[in-house]
Design an enzyme around this catalytic site. Structure first.
Site, PDB file in Angstrom:
ATOM      1  N   GLN A  86       0.854  -1.196   0.000  1.00  0.00           N
ATOM      2  CA  GLN A  86       0.000   0.000   0.000  1.00  0.00           C
ATOM      3  C   GLN A  86       0.881   1.233   0.000  1.00  0.00           C
ATOM      4  O   GLN A  86       0.389   2.350  -0.117  1.00  0.00           O
ATOM      5  CB  GLN A  86      -0.881   0.012   1.255  1.00  0.00           C
ATOM      6  CG  GLN A  86      -1.823  -1.168   1.336  1.00  0.00           C
ATOM      7  CD  GLN A  86      -2.474  -1.249   2.707  1.00  0.00           C
ATOM      8  OE1 GLN A  86      -3.461  -0.589   2.977  1.00  0.00           O
ATOM      9  NE2 GLN A  86      -1.925  -2.054   3.581  1.00  0.00           N
ATOM     10  N   VAL A  88       3.597   4.095  -1.079  1.00  0.00           N
ATOM     11  CA  VAL A  88       3.934   4.776  -2.322  1.00  0.00           C
ATOM     12  C   VAL A  88       5.437   5.047  -2.402  1.00  0.00           C
ATOM     13  O   VAL A  88       5.913   5.631  -3.366  1.00  0.00           O
ATOM     14  CB  VAL A  88       3.103   6.072  -2.476  1.00  0.00           C
ATOM     15  CG1 VAL A  88       1.625   5.739  -2.606  1.00  0.00           C
ATOM     16  CG2 VAL A  88       3.340   7.044  -1.329  1.00  0.00           C
ATOM     17  N   ASP A  89       6.175   4.612  -1.375  1.00  0.00           N
ATOM     18  CA  ASP A  89       7.638   4.772  -1.439  1.00  0.00           C
ATOM     19  C   ASP A  89       8.244   3.666  -2.310  1.00  0.00           C
ATOM     20  O   ASP A  89       7.543   2.754  -2.757  1.00  0.00           O
ATOM     21  CB  ASP A  89       8.248   4.786  -0.019  1.00  0.00           C
ATOM     22  CG  ASP A  89       8.101   3.455   0.711  1.00  0.00           C
ATOM     23  OD1 ASP A  89       8.427   2.404   0.124  1.00  0.00           O
ATOM     24  OD2 ASP A  89       7.665   3.457   1.891  1.00  0.00           O
ATOM     25  N   HIS A 104      -1.467   1.640  -4.231  1.00  0.00           N
ATOM     26  CA  HIS A 104      -1.896   3.033  -4.069  1.00  0.00           C
ATOM     27  C   HIS A 104      -1.027   4.026  -4.838  1.00  0.00           C
ATOM     28  O   HIS A 104      -1.008   5.207  -4.518  1.00  0.00           O
ATOM     29  CB  HIS A 104      -1.924   3.398  -2.568  1.00  0.00           C
ATOM     30  CG  HIS A 104      -2.969   2.628  -1.807  1.00  0.00           C
ATOM     31  ND1 HIS A 104      -2.974   2.513  -0.433  1.00  0.00           N
ATOM     32  CD2 HIS A 104      -4.052   1.934  -2.241  1.00  0.00           C
ATOM     33  CE1 HIS A 104      -4.016   1.776  -0.057  1.00  0.00           C
ATOM     34  NE2 HIS A 104      -4.674   1.405  -1.133  1.00  0.00           N
ATOM     35  N   GLY A 170       2.773  -4.298   9.111  1.00  0.00           N
ATOM     36  CA  GLY A 170       2.653  -2.858   9.338  1.00  0.00           C
ATOM     37  C   GLY A 170       1.513  -2.157   8.646  1.00  0.00           C
ATOM     38  O   GLY A 170       1.719  -1.113   8.023  1.00  0.00           O
ATOM     39  N   THR A 171       0.319  -2.704   8.766  1.00  0.00           N
ATOM     40  CA  THR A 171      -0.845  -1.978   8.241  1.00  0.00           C
ATOM     41  C   THR A 171      -1.980  -2.046   9.242  1.00  0.00           C
ATOM     42  O   THR A 171      -2.201  -3.090   9.857  1.00  0.00           O
ATOM     43  CB  THR A 171      -1.307  -2.508   6.865  1.00  0.00           C
ATOM     44  OG1 THR A 171      -2.581  -1.925   6.537  1.00  0.00           O
ATOM     45  CG2 THR A 171      -1.418  -4.022   6.820  1.00  0.00           C
TER      46      THR A 171
END
Ligand code: APR
Length: 230
Positions: A86, A88-89, A104, A170-171
Site C-alpha cells: 500500500q 507509495v515509497d 496506491h 505494518g498496516t
C-alpha cells in the site's frame, strides 16, 4: 518454489523514518485527508496537494530501506515472493525486491490529468503547477486518492488467492479494498501478521500474530520460514 505473498503497509517503512498515517504521530493527525488526498482537494487547491506530496517525496529521497525490506529480499532467495504494497515509497525496490505491486501508486511518479496512461518519473522532489504532459495537461501525483478506483486490486486479489504462505506487515487494515485481500488467501495457508499494535482480525484462520516492529520481527520470521524448508 513455494509462493509467499506479502502485504505491506506504512509500518514497514516506519523504521526508515517515514511517517505512518494513523499512529499517534501519523500524517493524518497533521493533515486532513479531505484537504490533500481526494480528487475534490485537487480541484479546490492543487497547489496544496502538490506541496503535500512534494514534502513526502523530499523526505523519501533521504530515506533508506531498513532491515525489514532487506529481510524480504533474502526471503526471495528461497521462495517465490510477491509483494503487494500500500506504500507509495520505493524502499522495496531499493532493497532489491522484485515483483512489487503498488496498490496506491508511486510517489516518484506523476501522470497526466487528461490521460491516466501517460505516466512519468518526477525529476527531483518537486512537481509544480504548469508542468504538463506531452498533450499539454497538468501533471498530478501518481497516487490513488480516497474515492478513486484501485485499478491494481484485481491483480492483487488474484495473487493473494494463490498464496501458500501470506505475510502482513505494518498496516492498520483500515483501508479497503486492500484490507479485504486477506479474505482471498486460501484458508489452509499459514498467515503471519507483524505489527507492534496489531489490528484484531479474529475471523481469519491459521493466523499467527507477531507483536514486534517489522525490523525486528520480520528477520526472525524469515529465518524461521527458511529453516522449515530443511
Ligand atoms: N513495524 C511494523 N508495524 C508498525 C511499525 C513498525 N516499526 N510502526 C508502526 N506500525 C504499524 C502501526 O501499528 C499500524 O498498525 O503500522 C500500521 C500503520 O497503519 P496506517 O498508518 O493506517 O498505514 P496503512 O495501513 O499502510 O494505511 C493504508 O491509508 O492513508 C492511506 O493510502 C494510505 O496506503 C495508505 C493506507
Amino acid at each position: 518454489m513455494q509462493k509467499i505473498v506479502v502485504l505491506t503497509g506504512a509500518g514497514i517503512s516506519a523504521e526508515s523514518g517515514i511517517r505512518t498515517f494513523r499512529d499517534s504521530d501519523g500524517l493524518w493527525e497533521e493533515h486532513r485527508i479531505e484537504d490533500v488526498a481526494t480528487p475534490q482537494a485537487w480541484h479546490r487547491n492543487p497547489e496544496l496537494v502538490l506541496e503535500f506530496y512534494n514534502q513526502r517525496r523530499k523526505q523519501l529521497l533521504s530515506a533508506q530501506p531498513n532491515a525489514a525490506h532487506f529481510a524480504l529480499n533474502r526471503l526471495a532467495d528461497f521462495f517465490d515472493v510477491h509483494i503487494i504494497t500500500q506504500n507509495v515509497d520505493d524502499l522495496h525496490e531499493r532493497s532489491g525486491s522484485k515483483n512489487v505491486l503498488h496498490l496506491h501508486g508511486e510517489l516518484k511518479k506523476c501522470r497526466s490529468t487528461s490521460d491516466a496512461s501517460l505516466i512519468y518519473d518526477v525529476k527531483g522532489w518537486e512537481l509544480k503547477m504548469g508542468e504538463t504532459c506531452e498533450k499539454g495537461s497538468q501533471l498530478r501525483p501518481h497516487i490513488v486518492w480516497f474515492g478513486e478506483d484501485v485499478p491494481q486490486i484485481i491483480e492483487a486479489a488474484r495473487i493473494a488467492s494463490t498464496a501458500e504462505i501470506f505475510v502482513v506487515i505494518g498496516t492498520s487494515m483500515k483501508v479497503y479494498p486492500a484490507a479485504g485481500l486477506l479474505d482471498y488467501v486460501p484458508q489452509y495457508s499459514p498467515k503471519y501478521l507483524i505489527d507492534p499494535d496489531a489490528p484484531t482480525i479474529s475471523w481469519i484462520s491459521n493466523l499467527e500474530i507477531i507483536k514486534e516492529k517489522a525490523g525486528k520481527g520480520l528477520p526472525v520470521l524469515v529465518e524461521k520460514l527458511i529453516k522449515q524448508l530443511h
